[in-house]
Design a protein around this motif. Structure first.
Motif, PDB file in Angstrom:
ATOM      1  N   LEU A  52     114.666  75.535  63.397  1.00 51.83           N
ATOM      2  CA  LEU A  52     113.995  75.072  64.611  1.00 51.83           C
ATOM      3  C   LEU A  52     114.492  73.683  64.950  1.00 51.83           C
ATOM      4  N   ILE A  53     114.778  73.462  66.220  1.00 56.87           N
ATOM      5  CA  ILE A  53     115.014  72.106  66.709  1.00 56.87           C
ATOM      6  C   ILE A  53     113.777  71.778  67.532  1.00 56.87           C
ATOM      7  N   ILE A  54     113.014  70.834  67.021  1.00 56.32           N
ATOM      8  CA  ILE A  54     111.735  70.468  67.641  1.00 56.32           C
ATOM      9  C   ILE A  54     111.632  68.949  67.693  1.00 56.32           C
ATOM     10  N   THR A  55     110.647  68.473  68.430  1.00 57.23           N
ATOM     11  CA  THR A  55     110.437  67.032  68.449  1.00 57.23           C
ATOM     12  C   THR A  55     109.965  66.587  67.065  1.00 57.23           C
ATOM     13  N   LYS A  56     110.305  65.378  66.741  1.00 56.68           N
ATOM     14  CA  LYS A  56     109.872  64.801  65.466  1.00 56.68           C
ATOM     15  C   LYS A  56     108.344  64.796  65.403  1.00 56.68           C
ATOM     16  N   GLN A  57     107.720  64.524  66.524  1.00 54.00           N
ATOM     17  CA  GLN A  57     106.258  64.498  66.585  1.00 54.00           C
ATOM     18  C   GLN A  57     105.665  65.855  66.206  1.00 54.00           C
ATOM     19  N   GLN A  58     106.238  66.940  66.749  1.00 52.84           N
ATOM     20  CA  GLN A  58     105.745  68.278  66.402  1.00 52.84           C
ATOM     21  C   GLN A  58     105.887  68.551  64.908  1.00 52.84           C
ATOM     22  N   ALA A  59     107.031  68.192  64.348  1.00 55.39           N
ATOM     23  CA  ALA A  59     107.271  68.423  62.919  1.00 55.39           C
ATOM     24  C   ALA A  59     106.245  67.685  62.073  1.00 55.39           C
ATOM     25  N   GLU A  60     105.961  66.457  62.454  1.00 54.52           N
ATOM     26  CA  GLU A  60     104.993  65.666  61.694  1.00 54.52           C
ATOM     27  C   GLU A  60     103.574  66.188  61.862  1.00 54.52           C
ATOM     28  N   GLU A  61     103.238  66.697  63.044  1.00 55.82           N
ATOM     29  CA  GLU A  61     101.891  67.228  63.281  1.00 55.82           C
ATOM     30  C   GLU A  61     101.572  68.442  62.408  1.00 55.82           C
ATOM     31  N   VAL A  62     102.587  69.239  62.080  1.00 52.78           N
ATOM     32  CA  VAL A  62     102.347  70.432  61.251  1.00 52.78           C
ATOM     33  C   VAL A  62     102.951  70.269  59.846  1.00 52.78           C
ATOM     34  N   ASN A  63     103.287  69.027  59.495  1.00 51.75           N
ATOM     35  CA  ASN A  63     103.771  68.693  58.145  1.00 51.75           C
ATOM     36  C   ASN A  63     105.002  69.483  57.723  1.00 51.75           C
ATOM     37  N   LEU A  64     105.968  69.604  58.623  1.00 51.24           N
ATOM     38  CA  LEU A  64     107.217  70.268  58.277  1.00 51.24           C
ATOM     39  C   LEU A  64     108.218  69.247  57.763  1.00 51.24           C
ATOM     40  N   ASP A  65     108.947  69.614  56.727  1.00 45.29           N
ATOM     41  CA  ASP A  65     110.066  68.790  56.292  1.00 45.29           C
ATOM     42  C   ASP A  65     111.160  68.896  57.351  1.00 45.29           C
ATOM     43  N   TYR A  66     111.867  67.817  57.552  1.00 45.92           N
ATOM     44  CA  TYR A  66     112.928  67.841  58.556  1.00 45.92           C
ATOM     45  C   TYR A  66     114.096  66.985  58.108  1.00 45.92           C
ATOM     46  N   GLU A  67     115.200  67.193  58.805  1.00 48.22           N
ATOM     47  CA  GLU A  67     116.399  66.398  58.596  1.00 48.22           C
ATOM     48  C   GLU A  67     116.980  66.024  59.952  1.00 48.22           C
ATOM     49  N   PHE A  68     117.839  65.029  59.917  1.00 48.54           N
ATOM     50  CA  PHE A  68     118.637  64.638  61.075  1.00 48.54           C
ATOM     51  C   PHE A  68     117.788  64.252  62.288  1.00 48.54           C
ATOM     52  N   VAL A  69     117.261  63.042  62.253  1.00 46.59           N
ATOM     53  CA  VAL A  69     116.543  62.515  63.415  1.00 46.59           C
ATOM     54  C   VAL A  69     117.586  62.214  64.480  1.00 46.59           C
ATOM     55  N   CYS A  70     117.444  62.862  65.615  1.00 46.62           N
ATOM     56  CA  CYS A  70     118.478  62.791  66.642  1.00 46.62           C
ATOM     57  C   CYS A  70     117.856  62.724  68.031  1.00 46.62           C
ATOM     58  N   GLN A  71     118.721  62.500  68.988  1.00 46.42           N
ATOM     59  CA  GLN A  71     118.319  62.591  70.386  1.00 46.42           C
ATOM     60  C   GLN A  71     119.215  63.613  71.063  1.00 46.42           C
ATOM     61  N   MET A  72     118.672  64.211  72.097  1.00 46.75           N
ATOM     62  CA  MET A  72     119.394  65.253  72.810  1.00 46.75           C
ATOM     63  C   MET A  72     120.043  64.684  74.061  1.00 46.75           C
ATOM     64  N   ILE A  73     121.297  65.048  74.242  1.00 42.96           N
ATOM     65  CA  ILE A  73     122.029  64.724  75.466  1.00 42.96           C
ATOM     66  C   ILE A  73     122.428  66.047  76.093  1.00 42.96           C
ATOM     67  N   THR A  74     121.994  66.259  77.322  1.00 43.28           N
ATOM     68  CA  THR A  74     122.370  67.470  78.046  1.00 43.28           C
ATOM     69  C   THR A  74     123.532  67.154  78.965  1.00 43.28           C
ATOM     70  N   LEU A  75     124.557  67.978  78.887  1.00 40.04           N
ATOM     71  CA  LEU A  75     125.696  67.853  79.794  1.00 40.04           C
ATOM     72  C   LEU A  75     125.350  68.694  81.018  1.00 40.04           C
TER      73      LEU A  75
END
Length: 131
Positions: A52-75
């Motif tokens: 899943l690629i989700i917002t960091k906030q969503q991951a933290e709200e449901v206590n999911l482990d995550y990697e790679f804090v990033c920002q999205m750039i749309t072309l």
């Protein structure tokens, strides 16, 4: 409406748009995804589980482990799914600048997930490439 195929046109017309929100990559068991009540920007089923690629906030709200804090750039250019070399040109230029990127191609646009602390630099690189 068919997307653009010409590499020169794609590069000149990419019009990158940076989303300021932080995104993360998570992997969860496929059967658990429906119970999480998340709105992923992208999901992909792999043999190990659902990415899943989700917002960091969503991951933290449901206590999911995550990697790679990033920002999205749309072309913003409507690129064809059959365009040759567009992402290669971009990822090669970012590699020259020692910037990692995870690219997702969707129906209309390509989306780049880049390290959050390098997003502004990526925007400058992309702007320079489109000149």
């Amino acid at each position: 409406m068919i997307g653009e195929l010409n590499l020169t046109t794609l590069l000149r017309s990419m019009k990158p748009k940076l989303f300021e929100e932080d995104y993360v990559f998570c992997s969860v068991p496929t059967e658990r995804v429906a119970t999480l009540n998340l709105i992923p920007v992208c999901q992909f089923r792999e043999s190990e589980g659902m990415t899943l690629i989700i917002t960091k906030q969503q991951a933290e709200e449901v206590n999911l482990d995550y990697e790679f804090v990033c920002q999205m750039i749309t072309l913003s250019v409507h690129s064809s799914l059959e365009a040759v070399g567009f992402l290669a040109a971009i990822t090669n230029k970012l590699a020259e600048n020692e910037i990692s990127v995870n690219a997702v191609s969707a129906y209309y646009h390509d989306h780049l997930f880049v390290p959050a602390n390098k997003a502004e630099k990526v925007m400058q690189i992309l702007t320079d490439m489109s000149k």
